[in-house]
Design an enzyme around this catalytic site. Structure first.
Site, PDB file in Angstrom:
ATOM      1  CG  ASP A   1      -5.458 -15.587  25.752  1.00 23.27           C
ATOM      2  OD1 ASP A   1      -6.241 -14.702  26.154  1.00 23.27           O
ATOM      3  OD2 ASP A   1      -5.821 -16.747  25.491  1.00 23.27           O
ATOM      4  CG  HIS A   2      -5.546  -8.562  28.028  1.00 19.93           C
ATOM      5  ND1 HIS A   2      -5.220  -8.677  29.359  1.00 19.93           N
ATOM      6  CD2 HIS A   2      -5.523  -7.233  27.771  1.00 19.93           C
ATOM      7  CE1 HIS A   2      -5.036  -7.491  29.888  1.00 19.93           C
ATOM      8  NE2 HIS A   2      -5.203  -6.591  28.944  1.00 19.93           N
TER       9      HIS A   2
END
Ligand code: CAO
Length: 444
Positions: free
Chosen positions: A416-417
């Site tokens: 998850d950036h």
């Protein structure tokens, strides 16, 4: 210092608009153009900004009041002295033009918006109402807040008057998503999956409706409940999480030889030691070294877990399920292998309990027994990363002098950036590779 009256500006044809939200309080320092209140007519919501900067000394309206152009909204104490006004030493200033945000009912194009600009009162980044004719009922600031958090307003239940979505509702929704409760399983089972999905909420084209029977014989089958629930969850995770995937290879030549030896020594009645058990243990070591991978988002905070529950995807005839090995850090490879085999059997028999599938920090999806090289697994919210593993193959690997045949395991890490950066993901994969290459490192 001067007292400045802020009046309701020209709001076009709108009369008796209702104050639905007061965005400031007495004593607040207000900037020019900062929104003071949100008002709503039967066609649109709009925020009324301040035309001056200063400290709010009096607020002349409250929730539910009906106001019109020219009404006194607030009194500010301005740091910059305005030109001396005639009379009482204060000046009346109409608030700057209101900011219209959305029309619950799209206006006909011939009708000007309250700001006199476009033909429809709608913010550029709000989804259009083209398909449903309506948008969720919420004030501009609530919409902005929801946008910042990535909350789909269409899924939020409003607790305000006439079902209006309030700030608390958005916060509550975010918390429940983080706790994995945004939809109960029953709701999720009813939720639209890909083909029947309501793309209108995202401003997408409707799903193509095809009369398949025109082209040949067919049979219709209901989807299994697990697939419907899983599909709705995967869809949400895919849409709401900015996924990035890093691929790498781990040299498991020695580890696989050790695993085969252990299984041979244990005989066929012993517990079968699986590669996945080693992967779970190696992942725990990497989660400890890179704690942001063992975290979850909660609003603007990160929750760092100090326990290590690792889930694994299990394929069953009725769909994918994800049982969890609890406290994997406290268990050895044999115990993990045994628990995995029991959970995988329960999964195939449809006997997993909700507790068997709760509390995961990180998930591994192994297609190693099936095949393939790399894939891009979808993160299992509210986790922030998932490791995909494919089939190991013998590859020529350059050792500095010659190519050597090495058993290489393809790793695919989705992350998850919002929480993890690419450099950390590359380090995580590299560390995982080091451990799998020499498992003694787990002891360090
Ligand atoms: N590379 C090469 N071979 C592998 C391997 C790998 N990475 N991982 C396992 N294998 C081999 C094993 O050696 C074993 O071979 P033998 O039967 O000759 O001993 C065989 O594959 C089966 O492996 P296993 O019994 O160890 O099972 P597993 O641990 O690989 O998998 C489970 C267990 C429950 C994860 C698996 O049955 C499963 O359901 N996998 C699918 C998961 C899935 O669908 N993920 C996709 C999610 S996204 O849609």
């Amino acid at each position: 210092m001067a007292l400045v009256d802020i009046q309701v500006p020209d709001i076009g044809d709108f009369k008796d608009v209702v104050v639905i939200e007061v965005l400031v309080k007495v004593g607040d320092t207000v900037k020019t153009e900062q929104s003071l209140v949100t008002v709503e007519s039967d066609k649109a919501s709009m925020e009324i900004p301040s035309s001056s900067a200063g400290v709010l000394r009096e607020l002349k309206v409250k929730l539910g009041d009906k106001i019109n152009a020219g009404d006194l909204l607030a009194v500010l104490e301005s740091a910059i002295s305005p030109p001396p006004p005639p009379g009482e030493g204060r000046e009346g200033v109409a608030a700057v033009a209101p900011t219209p945000v959305f029309a619950q009912t799209p206006m006909p194009s011939s009708q000007p918006s309250p700001s006199g600009g476009g033909s429809q009162v709608q913010a550029a980044h709000e989804p259009t109402a083209a398909f449903t004719g309506t948008l969720p009922h919420a004030s501009p600031s609530v919409r902005k807040f929801a946008r910042e958090l990535g909350v789909p307003l269409a899924e939020v239940e409003g607790s305000g008057p006439k079902g209006r979505i309030m700030l608390d509702d958005v916060q509550g929704f975010t918390k429940s998503v983080m706790a994995g409760e945004a939809r109960t399983q029953a709701q999720a089972a009813k939720a639209p999956v890909a083909a029947g999905g309501d793309g209108a909420a995202l401003g997408l084209l409707p799903w193509p409706q095809v009369d398949f029977a025109k082209f040949g014989p067919l049979e219709r089958r209901d989807m299994f409940r697990i697939k419907k629930i899983g599909g709705a969850n995967l869809h949400r995770n895919w849409v709401m999480i900015p996924h990035v995937c890093n691929h790498d290879d781990a040299d498991i030549t020695e580890l696989e030889a050790f695993r085969v030896l252990m299984n041979k020594e244990n005989g066929k009645d012993g517990i079968k030691i699986t590669m996945l058990a080693f992967l779970i243990k190696a992942s725990v070591a990497a989660l400890k070294k890179f704690p942001e991978f063992n975290a979850s988002l909660d609003g603007e905070q990160l929750v760092f877990k100090q326990y290590y529950n690792v889930a694994f995807a299990a394929d069953t005839p009725h769909g994918l399920v994800v049982p969890v090995i609890k406290d994997a850090d406290k268990k050895g490879i044999v115990q993990i292998s045994q628990e995995m085999s029991e959970l995988a059997k329960k999964a195939r028999d449809g006997k997993l309990s909700p507790a068997d599938m709760q509390g995961a920090c990180f998930t591994i999806s192994s297609l190693g027994g099936i095949g393939g090289r790399y894939f891009t697994p979808i993160i299992n919210a509210p986790e922030v990363a998932i490791l995909g593993v494919c089939k190991s193959t013998t590859q020529p690997v350059w050792d500095g002098q010659a190519f050597q045949p090495r058993l290489m395991l393809p790793l695919s890490l989705s992350w998850d950036h919002r929480v993890i950066d690419g450099a950390a993901a590359a380090r995580f994969n590299a560390y995982l590779g080091q451990i799998l290459g020499d498992f003694r490192r787990v002891l360090l």
